[in-house]
Design a protein around this motif. Structure first.
Motif, short mmCIF file in Angstrom:
data_model
loop_
_atom_site.label_atom_id
_atom_site.label_comp_id
_atom_site.label_asym_id
_atom_site.label_seq_id
_atom_site.Cartn_x
_atom_site.Cartn_y
_atom_site.Cartn_z
N LEU A 85 0.83 -1.21 0.00
CA LEU A 85 0.00 0.00 0.00
C LEU A 85 0.86 1.26 0.00
CD1 LEU A 85 -2.94 -1.08 2.31
CD2 LEU A 85 -3.00 -0.66 -0.16
N GLN A 86 1.96 1.26 0.74
CA GLN A 86 2.85 2.41 0.72
C GLN A 86 3.23 2.76 -0.73
OE1 GLN A 86 6.72 3.03 3.21
NE2 GLN A 86 7.36 2.06 1.31
N TYR A 134 -5.94 11.05 -4.47
CA TYR A 134 -5.80 11.50 -5.86
C TYR A 134 -6.72 12.67 -6.19
CZ TYR A 134 -4.85 11.21 -10.84
OH TYR A 134 -4.45 11.50 -12.13
N ALA A 170 5.82 4.70 5.12
CA ALA A 170 5.37 6.04 4.72
C ALA A 170 3.96 5.95 4.13
CB ALA A 170 6.33 6.64 3.69
N GLU A 171 3.38 7.10 3.83
CA GLU A 171 2.04 7.24 3.23
C GLU A 171 0.96 7.02 4.31
OE1 GLU A 171 1.49 8.31 0.14
OE2 GLU A 171 3.58 8.22 -0.43
N VAL A 227 13.17 8.21 -6.52
CA VAL A 227 12.76 7.44 -5.34
C VAL A 227 12.71 5.94 -5.69
CG1 VAL A 227 10.84 6.99 -3.75
CG2 VAL A 227 11.53 9.35 -4.24
N PHE A 267 -7.96 5.87 -1.98
CA PHE A 267 -7.28 6.32 -3.20
C PHE A 267 -7.98 7.55 -3.78
CE2 PHE A 267 -5.31 2.05 -3.11
CZ PHE A 267 -3.98 2.44 -3.25
N MET A 284 1.73 1.79 -3.54
CA MET A 284 0.57 2.12 -4.39
C MET A 284 0.11 3.55 -4.11
SD MET A 284 -1.51 -1.35 -5.31
CE MET A 284 -2.49 -1.45 -3.84
N PHE A 285 0.15 3.99 -2.85
CA PHE A 285 -0.20 5.39 -2.58
C PHE A 285 0.87 6.35 -3.11
CE2 PHE A 285 -3.23 3.54 0.49
CZ PHE A 285 -4.37 4.21 0.07
N PHE A 286 2.13 5.95 -3.01
CA PHE A 286 3.20 6.72 -3.65
C PHE A 286 2.92 6.88 -5.14
CE2 PHE A 286 6.99 6.16 -6.35
CZ PHE A 286 7.69 7.32 -6.07
N GLU A 322 1.95 9.10 -10.70
CA GLU A 322 0.94 9.18 -11.75
C GLU A 322 0.59 10.62 -12.15
OE1 GLU A 322 -3.17 8.51 -13.55
OE2 GLU A 322 -2.28 10.06 -12.32
N ALA A 340 -1.46 4.07 4.00
CA ALA A 340 -0.84 2.76 4.22
C ALA A 340 -0.62 2.53 5.72
CB ALA A 340 0.50 2.68 3.48
N GLN A 392 0.06 6.76 -6.81
CA GLN A 392 -1.07 7.61 -7.15
C GLN A 392 -0.85 9.08 -6.79
OE1 GLN A 392 -4.56 6.76 -8.64
NE2 GLN A 392 -2.84 5.72 -9.59
N TYR A 393 -0.02 9.35 -5.76
CA TYR A 393 0.16 10.74 -5.32
C TYR A 393 1.40 11.40 -5.93
CZ TYR A 393 -0.12 14.80 -2.27
OH TYR A 393 -0.25 16.09 -1.80
N SER A 394 2.49 10.66 -6.04
CA SER A 394 3.77 11.28 -6.39
C SER A 394 4.26 10.89 -7.79
CB SER A 394 4.85 10.88 -5.36
OG SER A 394 4.50 11.33 -4.07
#
Lengths: 222, 222
Positions: free
Chosen positions: A110-111, B118, B83-84, A159, B114, A113-115, A121, B87, A117-119
């Motif tokens: 999840l870390q 986003y 992180a995140e 990263v 998400f 996947m959130f990276f 995509e 998560a 979508q936020y940083s």
């Protein structure tokens, strides 16, 4: 006279009922992620395509499926619908080889996947859309944003390089939906003007992902 | 003479070892989410604060903890780091009352988390930061972005309103980390110039969340 599907009637009917519909755009990396995971998991999907430029996902009938007006959306025969590519990946992969069995490994998935979508995509996918697929006159209105897309996209790639210089995969020490999520737009980052030569560990990882059993490229459809 | 912690020595030592450090900024909604969930779960955290404006999370010693240069980061005594914000919420809440026990409910949680990262946070949290906390001269350089922040932030609030007009909670028919994730910046959206009067179901949901047992406001620290 033998009935059609003799001996398999119930199984066939069940299979027809449970194949969900993926509302998608073929060129979208977010939709490609779901197709790739489904292929590797052996999950059948019926694809329903939408145009990239015709605003179809902002029309009322689509907004009834996803008020946020985006693909992918996974829709089941009973009416349940799930939006957000990475939530769909998670749903498809729970209790499979694409998701770590341990709690820490899942948190790492999840870390990343959130990276993504936020940083990642919002810069790498967005640069690809405007530079590769949008009409020239629409790109011109956004040309001043290209330096920011490239600066922040390169920061995300850096990263990834830091991580991949020391690990083969993103989470849980194995290939997972975190790799699929990041592969979706990294493998076609050149479309947005990103040169990956400065990120050798990212390049090696892209090759590892593409060499796995059941891998399908973005173009493959059915 | 009695030993300190007599009778509880092992338990106390264990407790000292397992309390993780939350690297955080008190004013950040993303960090607040983690504090709120931890309070409701009874998870102890040691808070380590960073300045909102001093660039501390972009310095080398912090980048060794998170190459992406952001808080929150949850760090364990054995060196593991996560992180995140969303998560971290997931990691803390697995197998607890803050995460649905069924697969579909968990998928809904992730869909909304998400969505939050986003389609909501980049506009509602960003508007709050620049309009409420950033130095005036830095805001002036970004004043032309305010209409986009407001348009896209209002679009996210409208999506929430559509959902909350028919459901009390975001996922799984119950209060979960999806509500915590969306509460983080929605409850202080006024800081970024958002008037919530047009979203009555959002306002009612904010009150429901704030009335729950163990709820703590953003300002609470320890």
């Amino acid at each position: 006279m033998e009935a059609p599907f003799s001996g398999d009637t119930d199984e066939c009917r069940e299979a027809l009922i449970v194949v969900p519909v993926l509302h998608q755009m073929q060129l979208s990396g977010n939709c490609y992620k779901v197709r790739l995971a489904a292929r590797q998991l052996g999950v059948e999907l019926t694809l329903k395509d939408y145009g990239l430029l015709d605003g179809a996902t902002r029309k009322l009938d689509f907004l009834a499926k996803n008020p946020n007006g985006r693909v992918p959306v996974l829709e089941f025969e009973d009416g349940r619908r799930l939006a957000e590519s990475d939530a769909i990946l998670w749903y498809l992969s729970e209790d499979t080889f694409l998701l770590p069995a341990d709690r820490w490994g899942r948190a790492e998935v999840l870390q990343w996947m959130f990276f993504e979508q936020y940083s990642h995509e919002p810069y790498i996918a967005v640069a690809r859309f405007w530079l590769r697929f949008a009409p020239q006159e629409d790109l011109e209105k956004r040309r001043h944003l290209i330096p920011e897309w490239h600066a922040k996209g390169h920061a995300a790639l850096a990263v990834m390089q830091v991580h991949l210089a020391r690990h083969d995969w993103f989470a849980g020490g194995r290939y997972s939906i975190a790799d699929i999520a990041l592969y979706g737009y990294t493998h076609c980052a050149a479309d947005g003007g990103f040169d990956l030569a400065a990120y050798p560990a990212v390049g090696a990882w892209l090759k590892r992902v593409a060499s796995l059993r059941g891998h399908v490229p973005l173009e493959v459809t059915w």
